[in-house]
Write a protein that holds these residues in place. Sequence first.
Motif, PDB file in Angstrom:
ATOM      1  N   ILE A 364       0.884  -1.012   0.001  1.00 52.86           N
ATOM      2  CA  ILE A 364      -0.029  -0.013   0.074  1.00 52.86           C
ATOM      3  C   ILE A 364       0.751   1.134  -0.081  1.00 52.86           C
ATOM      4  N   THR A 365       2.025   1.189  -0.377  1.00 51.28           N
ATOM      5  CA  THR A 365       2.991   2.085  -0.521  1.00 51.28           C
ATOM      6  C   THR A 365       2.474   3.426  -1.097  1.00 51.28           C
ATOM      7  N   GLU A 366       1.943   3.337  -2.415  1.00 51.32           N
ATOM      8  CA  GLU A 366       1.171   4.409  -3.038  1.00 51.32           C
ATOM      9  C   GLU A 366      -0.026   4.925  -2.308  1.00 51.32           C
ATOM     10  N   LEU A 367      -0.958   4.023  -1.788  1.00 49.75           N
ATOM     11  CA  LEU A 367      -1.879   4.808  -1.042  1.00 49.75           C
ATOM     12  C   LEU A 367      -1.434   5.497   0.124  1.00 49.75           C
ATOM     13  N   VAL A 368      -0.517   5.085   0.995  1.00 44.21           N
ATOM     14  CA  VAL A 368       0.088   5.681   1.925  1.00 44.21           C
ATOM     15  C   VAL A 368       0.743   7.151   1.570  1.00 44.21           C
ATOM     16  N   GLU A 369       1.472   7.062   0.419  1.00 43.23           N
ATOM     17  CA  GLU A 369       1.978   8.442   0.033  1.00 43.23           C
ATOM     18  C   GLU A 369       0.890   9.247  -0.624  1.00 43.23           C
ATOM     19  N   THR A 370      -0.101   8.607  -1.047  1.00 42.66           N
ATOM     20  CA  THR A 370      -1.371   9.494  -1.613  1.00 42.66           C
ATOM     21  C   THR A 370      -1.928  10.051  -0.336  1.00 42.66           C
ATOM     22  N   ARG A 376      -0.851  16.289   4.011  1.00 39.97           N
ATOM     23  CA  ARG A 376      -0.073  17.653   3.908  1.00 39.97           C
ATOM     24  C   ARG A 376      -0.894  18.603   3.014  1.00 39.97           C
ATOM     25  N   MET A 377      -1.597  18.259   2.235  1.00 39.89           N
ATOM     26  CA  MET A 377      -2.592  19.556   1.669  1.00 39.89           C
ATOM     27  C   MET A 377      -3.666  19.957   2.346  1.00 39.89           C
ATOM     28  N   ALA A 378      -4.246  18.956   3.343  1.00 41.96           N
ATOM     29  CA  ALA A 378      -4.929  19.564   4.328  1.00 41.96           C
ATOM     30  C   ALA A 378      -4.302  20.391   5.386  1.00 41.96           C
ATOM     31  N   MET A 379      -3.020  20.301   5.682  1.00 41.64           N
ATOM     32  CA  MET A 379      -2.331  20.843   6.693  1.00 41.64           C
ATOM     33  C   MET A 379      -1.253  21.822   6.115  1.00 41.64           C
ATOM     34  N   GLN A 380      -1.178  22.015   4.914  1.00 44.55           N
ATOM     35  CA  GLN A 380      -0.078  22.866   4.306  1.00 44.55           C
ATOM     36  C   GLN A 380      -0.478  23.834   3.336  1.00 44.55           C
ATOM     37  N   ASP A 382      -0.715  25.633  -0.223  1.00 45.82           N
ATOM     38  CA  ASP A 382      -0.632  25.043  -1.492  1.00 45.82           C
ATOM     39  C   ASP A 382       0.960  25.999  -1.977  1.00 45.82           C
ATOM     40  N   LEU A 383       0.493  27.300  -1.754  1.00 44.09           N
ATOM     41  CA  LEU A 383       1.537  28.231  -2.599  1.00 44.09           C
ATOM     42  C   LEU A 383       2.799  28.383  -2.084  1.00 44.09           C
ATOM     43  N   THR A 384       2.878  28.526  -0.665  1.00 40.12           N
ATOM     44  CA  THR A 384       4.420  28.514  -0.157  1.00 40.12           C
ATOM     45  C   THR A 384       4.817  27.279   0.442  1.00 40.12           C
ATOM     46  N   GLY A 385       4.237  26.334   0.643  1.00 39.00           N
ATOM     47  CA  GLY A 385       4.456  24.967   1.423  1.00 39.00           C
ATOM     48  C   GLY A 385       4.594  24.930   2.781  1.00 39.00           C
ATOM     49  N   ILE A 386       4.319  26.108   3.538  1.00 39.72           N
ATOM     50  CA  ILE A 386       4.570  26.083   4.811  1.00 39.72           C
ATOM     51  C   ILE A 386       3.164  25.746   5.452  1.00 39.72           C
ATOM     52  N   ALA A 387       3.171  25.601   6.764  1.00 40.35           N
ATOM     53  CA  ALA A 387       1.795  25.358   7.281  1.00 40.35           C
ATOM     54  C   ALA A 387       0.708  26.368   6.938  1.00 40.35           C
ATOM     55  N   ASN A 388      -0.826  25.669   6.922  1.00 41.28           N
ATOM     56  CA  ASN A 388      -1.762  26.635   6.728  1.00 41.28           C
ATOM     57  C   ASN A 388      -2.543  26.979   7.886  1.00 41.28           C
ATOM     58  N   ARG A 389      -3.787  27.675   7.878  1.00 40.68           N
ATOM     59  CA  ARG A 389      -4.229  28.036   9.159  1.00 40.68           C
ATOM     60  C   ARG A 389      -4.728  26.883  10.065  1.00 40.68           C
ATOM     61  N   ARG A 390      -5.315  25.862   9.377  1.00 41.36           N
ATOM     62  CA  ARG A 390      -5.603  24.599   9.996  1.00 41.36           C
ATOM     63  C   ARG A 390      -4.625  24.058  10.891  1.00 41.36           C
ATOM     64  N   GLN A 391      -3.682  23.919  10.499  1.00 39.95           N
ATOM     65  CA  GLN A 391      -2.210  23.215  11.088  1.00 39.95           C
ATOM     66  C   GLN A 391      -1.806  24.362  12.388  1.00 39.95           C
ATOM     67  N   PHE A 392      -2.003  25.658  11.860  1.00 41.45           N
ATOM     68  CA  PHE A 392      -1.605  26.628  12.845  1.00 41.45           C
ATOM     69  C   PHE A 392      -2.330  26.564  14.076  1.00 41.45           C
ATOM     70  N   GLU A 393      -3.834  26.451  13.980  1.00 42.02           N
ATOM     71  CA  GLU A 393      -4.695  26.352  15.033  1.00 42.02           C
ATOM     72  C   GLU A 393      -4.509  25.149  16.027  1.00 42.02           C
ATOM     73  N   ILE A 394      -4.347  24.101  15.087  1.00 42.97           N
ATOM     74  CA  ILE A 394      -3.884  22.786  16.090  1.00 42.97           C
ATOM     75  C   ILE A 394      -2.567  22.768  16.826  1.00 42.97           C
ATOM     76  N   PHE A 395      -1.436  23.619  16.059  1.00 48.25           N
ATOM     77  CA  PHE A 395      -0.231  23.525  16.606  1.00 48.25           C
ATOM     78  C   PHE A 395      -0.291  24.639  17.953  1.00 48.25           C
ATOM     79  N   LEU A 396      -1.079  25.490  17.685  1.00 44.40           N
ATOM     80  CA  LEU A 396      -1.045  26.679  18.914  1.00 44.40           C
ATOM     81  C   LEU A 396      -1.903  26.068  19.965  1.00 44.40           C
TER      82      LEU A 396
END
Length: 541
Positions: A364-370, A376-380, A382-396
């Motif tokens: 399931i390597t392909e599945l895990v990578e997907t 990452r898309m949900a937490m990152q 897209d433009l800059t590759g850094i964390a997005n607002r959702r990941q920011f709130e969880i981290f805070l």
Amino acid sequence: MLPTDAIIEIFRSILIFGLFVYVLFAGRANKLGARRGWYLLVVGLGLFSLTSLFDTIDTLNRGGPDSGTLDAINPFLSSNGTIQKAFIGKSIGYVLGAALVFVGLFSWNPTRSGKAKFRRAPALRDEQRQLNDLIVLSPDAIVIHREHIIVYVNPAAVKLMGGHSSVDLLGRNLLDFAHPDSIEKTKQRLSALYDGKQELPTTEIRLLRLDGASVDAEVTSGATVFMGEPAFHSVVRDMSRHNRTLEALRRSEKNVRTILDNMSDLFYRTDLSGRIIMASASIEDLTGYPLNEAIGLHMASLYADPLGREKFLQTLEQRGGRIKNYEALMRRKDGRELWASINAHFIYAPPHTPTGVEGSMRDITELVETRKRLERMAMQDDLTGIANRRQFEIFLEHAMARSNRSNVPGALLYFDVDDFKNINDTHGHEFGDWVLREIAQRIGDTARGTDLLARMGGDEFCLILENIHDVGGAVKVAGNIIRAINPPFEHGGVSLGVCISIGISTFSGRDDNISTPLRKADIAMYKSKQEPGSRFHVAEA
């Protein structure tokens, strides 16, 4: 005409001589009694018989006008034939013979032997009856034969050969029941028996029933005695059902093997130590090991984590001996790593004792990578590759909880790009996007590994700093960021100076939620915008 006493003497001599002959030959043939007693008995009866013969001759000598003709062969008579000498000789012969017979009988003791045999007779009859019952009730066919001719069959043999009764088989030639495929083997076995071989090893042959059907059988043959005459027995076991079961099992195993070898998933079975004892051909696709190399390999060597196999077994036990969709990082023979999904269960032996593990494994390597890309898309951003607002709130949230436990405050640096709309309008959105990526890169280079930089949306960014003992630490980081932003932004032939406004707030476990420090930093940022150039402002406590 012989006198009466002479006739009696002759009859007595005949009886004694007959007894002597019987003991002599019957004793030697059947080894009756002890050998010493038999010898004494034979000698005594012989002497008794000889004395009786001489007594008879003496009687005949004394009884008629021609008796003188027998005088020469009577050693007990003197030259003048006196009766006294004859009497003495006969007396010695009778006494000595009787003594030897008495001693011989005492040593031989045929009476005691006969009584023992008489006592054993009922037991022997019972044993014979039980033996006959065993033969009759035996589930195996028993055939007794002489010179190829059947002389006895038990009921199981009648049933096996398709007869209605033993009459259908008795007197027939054994070769009549040999299938053409087995007739030569049958002839060879019979020849070996008739040549004197006492026992033949078990072998499989094919028989031909009376109705023409063939029967696979297992035959054991040997020498025996039947009705007091030498004969041969053959014990025949019907193997047709057994062979059909084996053939069905072989077909089933072949079908299972075909299915397994055509499965894309790996099927495997291990013993309790983890050694592979069975696997499908797809093991080579998954692990890189050919099937012949994989058998005997320990599963632990296939896990990327040295403790991977141990962790798997612990989880298997915790889930009651059965597991589904267990994900593990595996290592191929060539060293490449892959993710596998495992469905497995314990193999048990009575009484519920684990003896091994059986399961299937899928790449399931392909599945895990997907999935990781989606995460990452949900937490990152897209433009800059850094964390997005959702990941920011969880981290805070987590940072504030850690601050509460350690009683060490943290800080937020909230900033945006001054006049960013003008940059987009003047130089285009492509250049504006590059500016945002470059800002993220420069600020990221100044941040610590434990800090989190996030794009909050548009041209707004926020940096979370943990373990800041006082606001001075946050001010120092803000100064570093401004110095990183000051150099011109050069891209596509355009060189542009960019300014940012930073608002600083602190947080601790006393804050109600993440919105409190975030609102304070946002207010401080807008106060910074009231002054020209890149600058920062600290929010009020």
